[in-house]
Design a protein around this motif. Sequence first.
Motif, PDB file in Angstrom:
ATOM      1  N   LEU A 152       1.079  -1.253  -0.125  1.00  0.00           N
ATOM      2  CA  LEU A 152       0.115   0.242   0.066  1.00  0.00           C
ATOM      3  C   LEU A 152       0.602   1.156  -0.024  1.00  0.00           C
ATOM      4  O   LEU A 152       0.857   2.068  -0.587  1.00  0.00           O
ATOM      5  N   TRP A 153       1.572   1.555   1.121  1.00  0.00           N
ATOM      6  CA  TRP A 153       2.556   2.410   0.863  1.00  0.00           C
ATOM      7  C   TRP A 153       3.278   2.502  -0.287  1.00  0.00           C
ATOM      8  O   TRP A 153       3.535   3.565  -0.838  1.00  0.00           O
ATOM      9  N   TRP A 154       4.079   1.343  -0.803  1.00  0.00           N
ATOM     10  CA  TRP A 154       4.976   1.476  -2.627  1.00  0.00           C
ATOM     11  C   TRP A 154       3.218   1.779  -3.209  1.00  0.00           C
ATOM     12  O   TRP A 154       4.285   2.837  -4.582  1.00  0.00           O
ATOM     13  N   SER A 155       2.320   1.597  -3.561  1.00  0.00           N
ATOM     14  CA  SER A 155       1.244   2.137  -4.453  1.00  0.00           C
ATOM     15  C   SER A 155       0.866   3.743  -4.497  1.00  0.00           C
ATOM     16  O   SER A 155       0.765   4.762  -5.480  1.00  0.00           O
ATOM     17  N   ILE A 156       1.274   4.563  -3.086  1.00  0.00           N
ATOM     18  CA  ILE A 156       0.606   5.138  -2.871  1.00  0.00           C
ATOM     19  C   ILE A 156       2.224   5.821  -3.251  1.00  0.00           C
ATOM     20  O   ILE A 156       2.112   6.869  -4.165  1.00  0.00           O
ATOM     21  N   GLU A 157       3.334   6.392  -2.917  1.00  0.00           N
ATOM     22  CA  GLU A 157       4.313   6.694  -3.877  1.00  0.00           C
ATOM     23  C   GLU A 157       4.495   6.586  -4.908  1.00  0.00           C
ATOM     24  O   GLU A 157       5.301   7.184  -5.432  1.00  0.00           O
ATOM     25  N   THR A 158       4.321   5.425  -5.475  1.00  0.00           N
ATOM     26  CA  THR A 158       4.247   5.213  -6.483  1.00  0.00           C
ATOM     27  C   THR A 158       3.067   5.800  -8.271  1.00  0.00           C
ATOM     28  O   THR A 158       3.925   7.001  -9.177  1.00  0.00           O
ATOM     29  N   GLY A 186      12.394   4.574  -3.717  1.00  0.00           N
ATOM     30  CA  GLY A 186      12.603   3.213  -4.160  1.00  0.00           C
ATOM     31  C   GLY A 186      13.769   2.309  -2.906  1.00  0.00           C
ATOM     32  O   GLY A 186      14.152   2.061  -3.050  1.00  0.00           O
ATOM     33  N   ASP A 187      12.732   2.164  -2.049  1.00  0.00           N
ATOM     34  CA  ASP A 187      12.361   1.723  -0.756  1.00  0.00           C
ATOM     35  C   ASP A 187      12.247   0.802  -0.750  1.00  0.00           C
ATOM     36  O   ASP A 187      12.673  -0.526  -0.308  1.00  0.00           O
ATOM     37  N   PHE A 188      10.788   0.407  -1.821  1.00  0.00           N
ATOM     38  CA  PHE A 188      10.521  -0.741  -2.369  1.00  0.00           C
ATOM     39  C   PHE A 188       9.620  -0.467  -4.313  1.00  0.00           C
ATOM     40  O   PHE A 188       9.530   1.131  -4.044  1.00  0.00           O
ATOM     41  N   TYR A 189      10.232  -1.448  -4.766  1.00  0.00           N
ATOM     42  CA  TYR A 189       9.769  -1.252  -6.556  1.00  0.00           C
ATOM     43  C   TYR A 189       9.533  -3.377  -6.284  1.00  0.00           C
ATOM     44  O   TYR A 189      10.601  -3.688  -6.070  1.00  0.00           O
ATOM     45  N   PRO A 190       9.265  -3.092  -7.774  1.00  0.00           N
ATOM     46  CA  PRO A 190       8.743  -4.530  -8.306  1.00  0.00           C
ATOM     47  C   PRO A 190      10.258  -4.825  -8.975  1.00  0.00           C
ATOM     48  O   PRO A 190      10.759  -4.071  -9.764  1.00  0.00           O
ATOM     49  N   VAL A 191       9.938  -6.479  -8.681  1.00  0.00           N
ATOM     50  CA  VAL A 191      11.584  -7.090  -9.328  1.00  0.00           C
ATOM     51  C   VAL A 191      10.851  -8.289 -10.519  1.00  0.00           C
ATOM     52  O   VAL A 191      11.148  -8.613 -11.123  1.00  0.00           O
ATOM     53  N   ALA A 236       2.909  -0.421 -13.819  1.00  0.00           N
ATOM     54  CA  ALA A 236       2.903   0.655 -14.529  1.00  0.00           C
ATOM     55  C   ALA A 236       1.521   1.163 -15.153  1.00  0.00           C
ATOM     56  O   ALA A 236       1.262   2.359 -15.227  1.00  0.00           O
ATOM     57  N   VAL A 237       1.006   0.798 -14.513  1.00  0.00           N
ATOM     58  CA  VAL A 237      -0.751   0.770 -14.816  1.00  0.00           C
ATOM     59  C   VAL A 237      -0.940   1.866 -13.647  1.00  0.00           C
ATOM     60  O   VAL A 237      -2.027   2.890 -13.713  1.00  0.00           O
ATOM     61  N   VAL A 238      -0.610   1.598 -12.176  1.00  0.00           N
ATOM     62  CA  VAL A 238      -0.596   2.486 -11.737  1.00  0.00           C
ATOM     63  C   VAL A 238      -0.186   3.565 -11.721  1.00  0.00           C
ATOM     64  O   VAL A 238      -0.353   4.606 -11.048  1.00  0.00           O
ATOM     65  N   MET A 239       1.374   4.058 -12.057  1.00  0.00           N
ATOM     66  CA  MET A 239       1.854   5.297 -12.583  1.00  0.00           C
ATOM     67  C   MET A 239       0.509   5.851 -13.177  1.00  0.00           C
ATOM     68  O   MET A 239       0.846   7.029 -13.226  1.00  0.00           O
ATOM     69  N   VAL A 240       0.223   5.140 -14.217  1.00  0.00           N
ATOM     70  CA  VAL A 240      -0.095   5.747 -15.821  1.00  0.00           C
ATOM     71  C   VAL A 240      -2.034   5.863 -15.065  1.00  0.00           C
ATOM     72  O   VAL A 240      -2.024   7.438 -15.128  1.00  0.00           O
ATOM     73  N   VAL A 241      -2.076   5.323 -14.266  1.00  0.00           N
ATOM     74  CA  VAL A 241      -3.447   5.701 -14.080  1.00  0.00           C
ATOM     75  C   VAL A 241      -3.090   6.654 -12.737  1.00  0.00           C
ATOM     76  O   VAL A 241      -4.202   8.197 -12.771  1.00  0.00           O
ATOM     77  N   GLY A 242      -2.727   7.351 -11.868  1.00  0.00           N
ATOM     78  CA  GLY A 242      -2.303   8.511 -10.742  1.00  0.00           C
ATOM     79  C   GLY A 242      -1.451   9.409 -11.628  1.00  0.00           C
ATOM     80  O   GLY A 242      -2.681  10.259 -10.988  1.00  0.00           O
ATOM     81  N   TRP A 272      12.624   0.516 -16.736  1.00  0.00           N
ATOM     82  CA  TRP A 272      13.695   1.384 -17.076  1.00  0.00           C
ATOM     83  C   TRP A 272      13.146   2.888 -17.008  1.00  0.00           C
ATOM     84  O   TRP A 272      12.421   4.174 -16.324  1.00  0.00           O
ATOM     85  N   SER A 273      12.523   2.914 -19.197  1.00  0.00           N
ATOM     86  CA  SER A 273      11.649   4.031 -19.573  1.00  0.00           C
ATOM     87  C   SER A 273      10.589   4.535 -19.679  1.00  0.00           C
ATOM     88  O   SER A 273      10.164   5.535 -19.047  1.00  0.00           O
ATOM     89  N   ILE A 274       9.450   3.713 -18.105  1.00  0.00           N
ATOM     90  CA  ILE A 274       8.754   3.510 -17.624  1.00  0.00           C
ATOM     91  C   ILE A 274       8.469   4.526 -17.297  1.00  0.00           C
ATOM     92  O   ILE A 274       8.251   5.006 -16.662  1.00  0.00           O
ATOM     93  N   GLU A 275       9.438   4.237 -15.726  1.00  0.00           N
ATOM     94  CA  GLU A 275       9.452   4.666 -14.213  1.00  0.00           C
ATOM     95  C   GLU A 275      10.066   5.711 -14.658  1.00  0.00           C
ATOM     96  O   GLU A 275      10.088   6.790 -14.057  1.00  0.00           O
ATOM     97  N   THR A 276      10.821   6.459 -16.273  1.00  0.00           N
ATOM     98  CA  THR A 276      11.391   8.087 -16.012  1.00  0.00           C
ATOM     99  C   THR A 276      10.023   8.179 -16.746  1.00  0.00           C
ATOM    100  O   THR A 276      10.867   9.250 -16.259  1.00  0.00           O
ATOM    101  N   ALA A 277       9.766   7.769 -17.520  1.00  0.00           N
ATOM    102  CA  ALA A 277       8.879   8.923 -18.012  1.00  0.00           C
ATOM    103  C   ALA A 277       7.557   9.445 -17.453  1.00  0.00           C
ATOM    104  O   ALA A 277       7.103  10.592 -18.016  1.00  0.00           O
TER     105      ALA A 277
END
Lengths: 151, 151, 151, 151
Positions: free
Chosen positions: B63-69, B76-81, B90-96, C65-70
């Motif tokens: 949840l904390w990750w989705s908020i900061e994303t 960068g304390d949490f990120y998917p690998v 990517a979906v969370v970023m674009v919707v945000g 990387w390009s997704i999280e950068t853009a």
Amino acid sequence: MVPGFLTRAVAVLLGREGRSLHLKAAGGATVVLVLVMLGGAWAVTAAEEGAHGANLTSYPQGLWWSIETATTVGYGDFYPVTLWGRVVGAVVMVVGITTYGMVTAALATWFVGREERRRDHTHRLREETRALHERFDRIERMLAGERGGAD
Amino acid sequence: MVPGFLTRAVAVLLGREGRSLHLKAAGGATVVLVLVMLGGAWAVTAAEEGAHGANLTSYPQGLWWSIETATTVGYGDFYPVTLWGRVVGAVVMVVGITTYGMVTAALATWFVGREERRRDHTHRLREETRALHERFDRIERMLAGERGGAD
Amino acid sequence: MVPGFLTRAVAVLLGREGRSLHLKAAGGATVVLVLVMLGGAWAVTAAEEGAHGANLTSYPQGLWWSIETATTVGYGDFYPVTLWGRVVGAVVMVVGITTYGMVTAALATWFVGREERRRDHTHRLREETRALHERFDRIERMLAGERGGAD
Amino acid sequence: MVPGFLTRAVAVLLGREGRSLHLKAAGGATVVLVLVMLGGAWAVTAAEEGAHGANLTSYPQGLWWSIETATTVGYGDFYPVTLWGRVVGAVVMVVGITTYGMVTAALATWFVGREERRRDHTHRLREETRALHERFDRIERMLAGERGGAD
């Protein structure tokens, strides 16, 4: 939810909505953001104090963290690790983003208003109406002349 | 592509487009964002579970990750690998980002509408038309008087 | 410089500026962004290949990387360390930000247009003009009646 | 505070506000941003020089840092650790965000202006007025004919 709430809160707090709402909203949001950043810096260091793995341990660090959080830069040199520290972080993020949205929207409104005044619809309307008034003048003179001729 | 799709999806979902679309779009997008953040927090932890080097291992962290994303802070304390974790990211970023764009655009529309009402083009139009009606009244009186004089 | 250039480039490339520029600009920018992200992912891994301390070593990593950068999230799990990798990064960042600006501006234009149609200035203008035409009809009848009475 | 100040500073600096303020403001802000990024890269390396734990030690690194800071990406590969380095960072962040706000607002103004010209209120106004002028012509002919008939 929160952005909408903030928007309404700012509008209500400012109260006198009579003149250029956008300037007052952008100014008010900027003031709120500065207060949230100053308060958030204190709140996050209080929340993080003594927590395992905490890296936000002093007010200057907290202030730098709240600046990079509100601007959404987030280097990752400092970040909250406790529940309440993260709640403070979420508030700082949302207030920051909403403020930039308000400043952008206020700039757009300012620019659009300037453009409208340049194109000057009202001036056109006045000009068109003056031409119609001239036609009325002419008809009235014709009617007056006719009546004079009828005497 | 996705922002445009989201925009249309929100417009279609809300259905009744009759009144102040911008408020409904901004409100709807905020609701969608909250749902995506809550769902994304669950989805990312499910995707990351057991992966080598994964650091998103519990729902509160997710949840904390989705908020900061969603706010694009990204400490960068949490990120998917994993692949699917990154798709969720990517979906969370674009919707945000799309949501902030909608809130900003809705604020601009609100501000512009307020400014328009202040400058009040319609009021000007009414005033100009009233002056023309007065001219008509006068001509009608002249015509009536002339006819009276002709008797 | 670059945002202005991109704006003009999109406007020129799309060519037919006759209809709803804002939709075409936002759509075109989104297409450009997707191409820049796909191409940037390839370019950055090519630039970083074999560099000391490079962490962007495969296309899938480059795409993430390009997704999280853009989107300007920038977790810091991947970042370029070479000159050309950073040039690619700067391009991806600027194109990303400009695209979000265009989408936001297009949304604002769409919302403002909807609001204008609701308030319907043109409808008001028509109504006011119809009232004036009715006055003309009446005066013409008066004139015709007068002439008839004069016979 | 600072965004509002920057806005006014740009407006004042540009001086001649007579024509398309939004294009000049967006262009001016972009120029200011580039100067702040170039100057900030130098200032931050000067401030960080010799500090304990400093990672911004050369101008090229400073320039990359100012790009990723102004775009709010913030990977965290470089960040200031001294007071003055962080002051420089805060300035770069705020100028960057304000510039994107200005570019977005200028795009919105451009799009809205294009849409207005398409809907063409002025054209409608002209058409409605021409119809009224035709009525005047007819009444004048009626009056002239009547006078002629009276002879």
